[in-house]
Design an enzyme around this catalytic site. Structure first.
Site, mmCIF file in Angstrom:
data_model
loop_
_atom_site.group_PDB
_atom_site.id
_atom_site.type_symbol
_atom_site.label_atom_id
_atom_site.label_comp_id
_atom_site.label_asym_id
_atom_site.label_seq_id
_atom_site.Cartn_x
_atom_site.Cartn_y
_atom_site.Cartn_z
ATOM 1 N N GLU A 162 -6.316 -7.054 5.554
ATOM 2 C CA GLU A 162 -5.572 -8.261 4.850
ATOM 3 C C GLU A 162 -5.770 -9.597 5.278
ATOM 4 O O GLU A 162 -5.057 -10.498 4.952
ATOM 5 C CB GLU A 162 -4.144 -7.964 4.636
ATOM 6 C CG GLU A 162 -3.326 -7.788 5.721
ATOM 7 C CD GLU A 162 -3.050 -6.496 6.381
ATOM 8 O OE1 GLU A 162 -2.283 -6.363 7.087
ATOM 9 O OE2 GLU A 162 -4.149 -5.734 6.391
ATOM 10 N N ASN A 169 0.845 -1.003 -0.001
ATOM 11 C CA ASN A 169 0.079 -0.066 -0.068
ATOM 12 C C ASN A 169 0.961 1.321 0.047
ATOM 13 O O ASN A 169 0.496 2.176 -0.630
ATOM 14 C CB ASN A 169 -0.903 -0.176 1.270
ATOM 15 C CG ASN A 169 -2.148 -0.580 1.058
ATOM 16 O OD1 ASN A 169 -2.572 -0.725 -0.112
ATOM 17 N ND2 ASN A 169 -2.847 -0.958 1.923
#
Length: 267
Positions: free
Chosen positions: A174, A139
């Site tokens: 996640e 990210n």
């Protein structure tokens, strides 16, 4: 009543009388014939008025019943549509919007079903907790849109490795969970190893630019449900096993037990 009509008139009244009897599905008994002959001849105003009122009432009842049936039909269609919309709404409420997998709420509901089934059938079930390694770095390096695309790709891999009765779910962020009915930890390990091998062979790239991301690995923890254990408890044990995999090097599969933590890795 004085019947003084001519033969042609009598014949016409006869035709009308028989028509009335047929129209109202009445048998030609002497009483029925006489009443409707009187009605056809028009010689008994009170009788005509009484029959007309009766016919109007009957017609109104029939029309009312027809309208009711129509309303009931419409209501039935409305109910079917509402039921369909409710099912869609419930499915959406149990589905993760990004990945299309079952969300945490749906997982908890399914866990409760499997707990009941396991108790009734004395059959095991296992869960795998999976966490993408170094996801924050993806990210931070490539942006959240790439991170979202990675989550969707990871979810697709999980979906490809489960059976019809299994359940792949996004637990949050996640983290993912696979629920495996009628499966021991050994069976769950086989599924985990297949997923790990797929990840080891896959090179991830950004579709739009073709820029290489590289390999994406995952840490996995496995726990088998124990009798009278709650859904949260078996998830917690799988989570503990997964964090043990994280803390001992990542890209590992760890099986949880009360006595010891069994760990396997590529190292």
């Amino acid at each position: 009543m004085n019947y003084s009509e001519s033969p042609p008139q009598a014949g016409e009244f006869l035709r009308l009388t028989l028509g009335f009897l047929a129209k109202h599905n009445l048998s030609a008994t002497p009483v029925n014939y006489t009443v409707w002959y009187e009605y056809a001849s028009g010689k008994n105003p009170k009788l005509i008025q009484a029959i007309n009122q009766m016919l109007d009432t009957t017609k109104a009842i029939i029309q009312s019943g027809s309208r009711l049936q129509t309303r009931m039909k419409v209501s039935s269609e409305d109910l079917k549509q509402l039921h369909k919309e409710l099912e869609i709404s419930q499915k959406e409420a149990r589905t993760d919007a990004l990945t299309g997998l079952t969300n945490r709420r749906g997982l908890e509901r399914r866990l409760e079903i499997e707990r009941i089934r396991a108790r009734q059938n004395n059959a095991p079930f296992s869960v795998i907790m999976l966490d993408i390694d170094h996801f924050k770095a993806v990210n931070d390096t490539f942006g959240h849109l790439v991170g979202d695309s990675l989550l969707k790709g990871f979810a697709a891999i999980l979906s490809s490795q489960v059976r019809r009765n299994d359940l792949a779910a996004r637990y949050g962020g996640e983290e993912f969970v696979i629920l495996l009915p009628e499966t021991t930890v050994e069976g769950a390990y086989v599924v985990s190893e297949k997923i790990r091998n797929i990840l080891c062979k896959k090179e991830w790239t950004i579709k739009e630019s073709g820029k290489r991301i590289g390999q994406i690995k995952a840490s996995m923890g496995i726990a088998q449900h124990k009798l009278n254990e709650t859904g949260n408890q078996v998830i917690t044990r799988a989570d503990e096993a997964m964090y043990h995999a994280k803390s001992t090097g990542r890209d590992r599969i760890v099986i949880h037990s009360d006595l010891r933590m069994h760990s396997t890795s590529t190292n």
